[in-house]
Enzyme design. Structure first.
Site, mmCIF file in Angstrom:
data_model
loop_
_atom_site.group_PDB
_atom_site.id
_atom_site.type_symbol
_atom_site.label_atom_id
_atom_site.label_comp_id
_atom_site.label_asym_id
_atom_site.label_seq_id
_atom_site.Cartn_x
_atom_site.Cartn_y
_atom_site.Cartn_z
ATOM 1 N N GLY A 110 -14.615 -4.417 -16.242
ATOM 2 C CA GLY A 110 -16.051 -4.844 -16.086
ATOM 3 C C GLY A 110 -16.289 -5.932 -15.033
ATOM 4 O O GLY A 110 -17.483 -5.624 -14.459
ATOM 5 N N SER A 111 -15.434 -6.857 -14.751
ATOM 6 C CA SER A 111 -15.604 -7.788 -13.705
ATOM 7 C C SER A 111 -16.097 -7.399 -12.571
ATOM 8 O O SER A 111 -16.851 -7.464 -11.683
ATOM 9 C CB SER A 111 -14.811 -9.014 -13.896
ATOM 10 O OG SER A 111 -14.701 -9.855 -15.167
ATOM 11 N N TYR A 137 -22.963 -11.985 -19.676
ATOM 12 C CA TYR A 137 -21.627 -12.197 -19.196
ATOM 13 C C TYR A 137 -21.242 -10.941 -18.659
ATOM 14 O O TYR A 137 -20.811 -9.836 -19.315
ATOM 15 C CB TYR A 137 -20.417 -12.505 -20.368
ATOM 16 C CG TYR A 137 -19.292 -13.007 -19.803
ATOM 17 C CD1 TYR A 137 -18.892 -14.160 -19.631
ATOM 18 C CD2 TYR A 137 -18.263 -11.844 -19.827
ATOM 19 C CE1 TYR A 137 -17.640 -14.738 -19.749
ATOM 20 C CE2 TYR A 137 -16.825 -12.434 -19.314
ATOM 21 C CZ TYR A 137 -16.527 -13.632 -19.185
ATOM 22 O OH TYR A 137 -15.251 -13.880 -18.627
ATOM 23 N N ASP A 238 -25.303 -2.599 -17.574
ATOM 24 C CA ASP A 238 -23.887 -2.871 -17.952
ATOM 25 C C ASP A 238 -23.521 -2.503 -19.262
ATOM 26 O O ASP A 238 -23.867 -3.189 -20.206
ATOM 27 C CB ASP A 238 -23.703 -4.378 -17.746
ATOM 28 C CG ASP A 238 -22.294 -5.028 -17.903
ATOM 29 O OD1 ASP A 238 -21.501 -4.282 -18.609
ATOM 30 O OD2 ASP A 238 -22.250 -6.225 -17.847
ATOM 31 N N GLU A 239 -22.820 -1.478 -19.693
ATOM 32 C CA GLU A 239 -22.490 -0.859 -20.773
ATOM 33 C C GLU A 239 -20.670 -1.124 -21.000
ATOM 34 O O GLU A 239 -20.278 -0.375 -21.685
ATOM 35 C CB GLU A 239 -22.696 0.666 -20.947
ATOM 36 C CG GLU A 239 -24.110 0.838 -20.877
ATOM 37 C CD GLU A 239 -24.415 2.018 -21.857
ATOM 38 O OE1 GLU A 239 -23.603 2.739 -22.454
ATOM 39 O OE2 GLU A 239 -25.871 2.431 -21.644
ATOM 40 N N VAL A 240 -20.313 -2.131 -20.333
ATOM 41 C CA VAL A 240 -18.537 -2.439 -20.440
ATOM 42 C C VAL A 240 -18.367 -2.305 -21.955
ATOM 43 O O VAL A 240 -17.086 -1.719 -22.161
ATOM 44 C CB VAL A 240 -18.425 -3.546 -19.592
ATOM 45 C CG1 VAL A 240 -17.091 -4.043 -19.806
ATOM 46 C CG2 VAL A 240 -18.537 -3.520 -18.060
ATOM 47 N N THR A 295 -5.580 -2.404 -4.469
ATOM 48 C CA THR A 295 -4.732 -1.599 -4.340
ATOM 49 C C THR A 295 -4.466 -0.553 -5.674
ATOM 50 O O THR A 295 -4.488 0.659 -5.276
ATOM 51 C CB THR A 295 -3.282 -2.270 -4.206
ATOM 52 O OG1 THR A 295 -3.230 -3.105 -2.861
ATOM 53 C CG2 THR A 295 -1.999 -1.136 -3.949
#
Length: 436
Positions: A110-111, A137, A238-240, A295
């Site tokens: 999520g970050s 957060y 944001d639905e992480v 990567t």
């Protein structure tokens, strides 16, 4: 004698990436249960902060990952296409109800997904200002911390032009307004005070997770989005932690009767493997080439796991299952509240539930120390649950969507006992675990 796993962990792994609450050392897992190295089983009401969406050792994930690892389609999407990533992207796009042409960006967490969304919006629109909420957060990269409002990140550098609003908390309402309208008035005032066209994005969680598992008042998100869009601001949901069936709907925003411009997914998408995604208008994600990449983005093994998660959600109707089991869990927590005055509030949707602990129900003073002791005692009894919130006093329940009703009942019994045995935990025992 072999050194204990937790001691080896302390000697070999740096504290920078540790958020510990008790000395849990895992050697395996099955279903919603974790197994410590001594063979002890614990019921996991956290689901690895929601990442273990299908639990541990789910056959669909085992089969998908095994097949992908046996014949891997490369390792990335950076310089070559691969079938699992493309198929997963197509599946995610089909699940999103937004109008217009959308595309997918894949990440690890999520970050990086929230950071990529923000960077792409700034690049595509030329607007660097951003709206977010206190308690939010959005991640732990430099970019995602720049618009996060959680107290643990107070020292992080913030984005220029950041507007940080109070999150609408019906239990602790801003200006004593449980509707959240006072916050919308504040938003309107702040937008009037900044140059027109300077704000590009507004990040909001449909349930604020790490800020305290807070469910906003009905209609707030829709009204918030309307104000933002009137100023040409893209609304990023944001639905992480709370997306992909956890709330009782496939997407948590569906409860609120609006569709965001951009959706960010993570944690449970990979079913325990590192995987995140951004669903956004094509003009945002096509604004530049080689602009937001790492990567192993689009790794085919992680993508195969993501496909298995989505297929299982659909086949087993996990949104309905989460709604039913979440109601069972909250009903059980409400029964505990009748016996334990520390419990001030119980809230949630589906299998995203929160229980706020207070020293006194009238003053609502946060019971931070008692919360730390409670989850420590619960761990000793065989239950894994963590706390969140700006005051560190909200138990967060995000178990695997596949948790059985038997395990829910057993977990409630253990939690009941932990409340009754709070005094068994000393200040010294919890002092070594910083938590939040």
């Amino acid at each position: 004698m072999t050194k204990a796993l937790y001691d080896r962990d302390g000697a070999a792994i740096g504290n920078l990436q540790k958020l510990r609450f008790f000395p849990l050392a895992i050697s395996g897992g099955r279903g919603a249960r974790l197994i410590e190295e001594n063979g002890r089983e614990l019921i996991d009401l956290s689901g690895a902060w929601g990442a273990a969406s299908l639990g541990y050792g789910h056959p669909a994930i085992v089969a998908a990952v095994s097949a992908a690892a046996a014949n891997p389609a490369g390792a990335t999407i950076l310089s070559a296409s691969n079938a699992p990533a493309v198929t997963l992207a197509e599946r995610l796009l089909a699940s999103f109800p937004g109008e217009g042409t959308h595309k997918i960006w894949f990440g690890h967490s999520g970050s990086d997904a929230n950071e990529a969304a923000y960077r792409a919006i700034v690049k595509a629109t030329g607007r660097s200002g951003v709206i977010a909420f206190a308690g939010a957060y959005h991640g732990c990269t430099v970019g995602s911390m720049a618009f996060s409002g959680h107290s643990v990140q107070a020292d992080a550098a913030k984005a220029d032009g950041l507007i940080l609003l109070p999150y609408p908390d019906p239990y602790r309402p801003y200006r004593n307004d449980p509707t959240g309208d006072a916050i919308l008035t504040l938003l309107t005032e702040k937008l009037a005070a900044v140059p027109a066209g300077s704000i590009g994005a507004a990040f909001i969680e449909p349930i604020q997770s790490d800020g305290g598992l807070i469910v906003p008042p009905d209609g707030f998100l829709r009204k918030f989005a309307d104000i933002c869009r009137a100023h040409g601001i893209l609304v990023v949901c944001d639905e992480v932690k709370v997306g992909l069936a956890r709330s009782g709907r496939l997407h948590c925003f569906e409860h609120e009767g609006f569709v965001p411009d951009i959706l960010v997914l993570g944690k449970g998408l990979g079913g325990g493997l590192p995987l995140s995604a951004v669903i956004a208008p094509a003009e945002i994600l096509d604004c530049a080439s080689a602009f937001a990449m790492q990567t192993l983005h689009g790794n085919p093994i992680s993508a195969a796991a993501g496909l298995a998660v989505l297929e299982t959600i659909d086949r087993d109707d996990l949104p309905a299952m989460a709604e039913r089991k979440g109601r069972l869990l909250r009903d059980g927590l409400s029964e505990l509240a009748k016996r334990h005055p520390l419990i001030g509030d119980i809230r949630g949707r589906g299998l995203a539930c929160g229980m706020e602990l207070v020293c006194d129900r009238q003053s609502r003073e946060p019971a931070r120390a008692e919360t730390a002791k409670l989850i420590y005692r619960a761990y000793q009894l065989g239950l894994v649950v963590y706390y969140v919130g700006m005051n560190g006093n909200v138990l967060e329940f995000t178990p695997p969507l596949t948790i059985t009703e038997t395990d829910i009942h057993k977990a409630l019994d253990l939690l009941d006992r932990a409340f009754s045995e709070l005094s068994a935990v000393s200040n010294e025992e919890i002092a070594q675990f910083a938590g939040w």
